[in-house]
Scaffold this motif. Sequence first.
Motif, PDB file in Angstrom:
ATOM      1  N   PRO A 175       0.545   2.370  -4.328  1.00 42.78           N
ATOM      2  CA  PRO A 175      -0.799   2.757  -3.907  1.00 42.78           C
ATOM      3  C   PRO A 175      -1.836   2.332  -4.944  1.00 42.78           C
ATOM      4  CG  PRO A 175       0.366   4.662  -4.766  1.00 42.78           C
ATOM      5  CD  PRO A 175       1.335   3.517  -4.778  1.00 42.78           C
ATOM      6  N   GLN A 176      -3.031   2.040  -4.454  1.00 40.29           N
ATOM      7  CA  GLN A 176      -4.130   1.656  -5.340  1.00 40.29           C
ATOM      8  C   GLN A 176      -5.434   2.145  -4.727  1.00 40.29           C
ATOM      9  OE1 GLN A 176      -5.742  -2.619  -6.139  1.00 40.29           O
ATOM     10  NE2 GLN A 176      -3.937  -2.346  -7.435  1.00 40.29           N
ATOM     11  N   LYS A 177      -6.298   2.718  -5.549  1.00 40.93           N
ATOM     12  CA  LYS A 177      -7.606   3.173  -5.078  1.00 40.93           C
ATOM     13  C   LYS A 177      -8.533   1.969  -4.930  1.00 40.93           C
ATOM     14  CE  LYS A 177      -7.921   7.754  -4.987  1.00 40.93           C
ATOM     15  NZ  LYS A 177      -8.200   8.493  -3.807  1.00 40.93           N
ATOM     16  N   ILE A 178      -9.083   1.801  -3.726  1.00 40.22           N
ATOM     17  CA  ILE A 178     -10.033   0.729  -3.445  1.00 40.22           C
ATOM     18  C   ILE A 178     -11.181   1.343  -2.661  1.00 40.22           C
ATOM     19  CG2 ILE A 178     -10.414  -1.470  -2.264  1.00 40.22           C
ATOM     20  CD1 ILE A 178      -7.456  -2.103  -2.741  1.00 40.22           C
ATOM     21  N   LYS A 179     -12.359   1.288  -3.243  1.00 41.26           N
ATOM     22  CA  LYS A 179     -13.562   1.837  -2.609  1.00 41.26           C
ATOM     23  C   LYS A 179     -13.354   3.281  -2.149  1.00 41.26           C
ATOM     24  CE  LYS A 179     -15.172  -2.677  -1.153  1.00 41.26           C
ATOM     25  NZ  LYS A 179     -15.490  -3.584  -0.071  1.00 41.26           N
ATOM     26  N   GLY A 180     -12.692   4.068  -2.993  1.00 46.78           N
ATOM     27  CA  GLY A 180     -12.501   5.482  -2.703  1.00 46.78           C
ATOM     28  C   GLY A 180     -11.329   5.814  -1.807  1.00 46.78           C
ATOM     29  N   ASN A 181     -10.673   4.808  -1.247  1.00 50.17           N
ATOM     30  CA  ASN A 181      -9.520   5.026  -0.368  1.00 50.17           C
ATOM     31  C   ASN A 181      -8.240   4.594  -1.072  1.00 50.17           C
ATOM     32  OD1 ASN A 181     -11.111   5.853   1.885  1.00 50.17           O
ATOM     33  ND2 ASN A 181     -11.586   3.701   2.266  1.00 50.17           N
ATOM     34  N   THR A 182      -7.158   5.270  -0.785  1.00 54.06           N
ATOM     35  CA  THR A 182      -5.856   4.859  -1.305  1.00 54.06           C
ATOM     36  C   THR A 182      -5.253   3.855  -0.332  1.00 54.06           C
ATOM     37  OG1 THR A 182      -5.536   7.001  -2.356  1.00 54.06           O
ATOM     38  CG2 THR A 182      -3.575   5.635  -2.044  1.00 54.06           C
ATOM     39  N   GLU A 183      -5.047   2.650  -0.823  1.00 59.10           N
ATOM     40  CA  GLU A 183      -4.507   1.562  -0.004  1.00 59.10           C
ATOM     41  C   GLU A 183      -3.127   1.172  -0.527  1.00 59.10           C
ATOM     42  OE1 GLU A 183      -6.070   0.759   2.616  1.00 59.10           O
ATOM     43  OE2 GLU A 183      -8.159   1.229   2.243  1.00 59.10           O
ATOM     44  N   THR A 184      -2.323   0.581   0.328  1.00 63.08           N
ATOM     45  CA  THR A 184      -1.005   0.092  -0.061  1.00 63.08           C
ATOM     46  C   THR A 184      -1.131  -1.374  -0.454  1.00 63.08           C
ATOM     47  OG1 THR A 184       0.040   1.607   1.482  1.00 63.08           O
ATOM     48  CG2 THR A 184       1.389  -0.225   0.676  1.00 63.08           C
ATOM     49  N   ILE A 185      -0.761  -1.675  -1.699  1.00 64.48           N
ATOM     50  CA  ILE A 185      -0.819  -3.037  -2.205  1.00 64.48           C
ATOM     51  C   ILE A 185       0.610  -3.545  -2.397  1.00 64.48           C
ATOM     52  CG2 ILE A 185      -1.623  -4.545  -4.066  1.00 64.48           C
ATOM     53  CD1 ILE A 185      -3.872  -3.220  -2.369  1.00 64.48           C
ATOM     54  N   ILE A 186       0.887  -4.687  -1.827  1.00 61.43           N
ATOM     55  CA  ILE A 186       2.199  -5.327  -1.904  1.00 61.43           C
ATOM     56  C   ILE A 186       2.092  -6.520  -2.843  1.00 61.43           C
ATOM     57  CG2 ILE A 186       3.855  -6.734  -0.610  1.00 61.43           C
ATOM     58  CD1 ILE A 186       3.160  -5.007   1.843  1.00 61.43           C
ATOM     59  N   THR A 187       3.064  -6.656  -3.725  1.00 54.11           N
ATOM     60  CA  THR A 187       3.207  -7.876  -4.509  1.00 54.11           C
ATOM     61  C   THR A 187       4.374  -8.637  -3.902  1.00 54.11           C
ATOM     62  OG1 THR A 187       2.419  -6.757  -6.507  1.00 54.11           O
ATOM     63  CG2 THR A 187       3.565  -8.863  -6.800  1.00 54.11           C
ATOM     64  N   ALA A 188       4.128  -9.896  -3.570  1.00 57.43           N
ATOM     65  CA  ALA A 188       5.138 -10.717  -2.897  1.00 57.43           C
ATOM     66  C   ALA A 188       5.763 -11.706  -3.875  1.00 57.43           C
ATOM     67  CB  ALA A 188       4.508 -11.460  -1.723  1.00 57.43           C
ATOM     68  N   ILE A 189       6.835 -12.359  -3.424  1.00 56.09           N
ATOM     69  CA  ILE A 189       7.561 -13.289  -4.293  1.00 56.09           C
ATOM     70  C   ILE A 189       6.726 -14.505  -4.683  1.00 56.09           C
ATOM     71  CG2 ILE A 189       9.870 -12.593  -3.579  1.00 56.09           C
ATOM     72  CD1 ILE A 189       9.947 -14.969  -1.683  1.00 56.09           C
ATOM     73  N   ASP A 190       5.624 -14.749  -3.968  1.00 63.12           N
ATOM     74  CA  ASP A 190       4.736 -15.849  -4.347  1.00 63.12           C
ATOM     75  C   ASP A 190       3.764 -15.438  -5.455  1.00 63.12           C
ATOM     76  OD1 ASP A 190       2.930 -14.220  -2.994  1.00 63.12           O
ATOM     77  OD2 ASP A 190       2.498 -15.673  -1.409  1.00 63.12           O
ATOM     78  N   GLY A 191       3.866 -14.174  -5.924  1.00 68.38           N
ATOM     79  CA  GLY A 191       3.005 -13.681  -6.993  1.00 68.38           C
ATOM     80  C   GLY A 191       1.664 -13.160  -6.515  1.00 68.38           C
TER      81      GLY A 191
END
Length: 124
Positions: A32-48
């Motif tokens: 999870p990461q806070k973005i503009k006051g909302n908690t969003e799901t951030i994925i890191t992929a194998i392409d970096g």
Amino acid sequence: MGDRIIVVLKEGKKIHDKPQWLYDHQILKSEPQKIKGNTETIITAIDGKEYMIKYNNDYFVELMSQKEDFIISDRGRLANLSNDVTIDYNDRKIIFNVIKTENVFVTIAKSKIDSIKNYFSKKK
């Protein structure tokens, strides 16, 4: 080839509008990461690259952890252990070795150490 999810590319603070497909096996981790006051799901992929999904993080992590090789490593954090990883039990990190230019890792909660050790003992 695996299941696909809809994502949008995230480059620094810029979030693109155009959705695209990402196969589940391309995921290294999510958190999870806070973005503009909302908690969003951030994925890191194998392409970096980082991608964002518009699903509730808790639901996404719970659903993906039902798939083989995906494990909840810490609160709200998911790791795909089918990749080349190094486990640092002292610093409680899963380090993804597929991206050589960055130190990409996800944290491990103390309560999850045994399940991660169990995962690797079954894979031998």
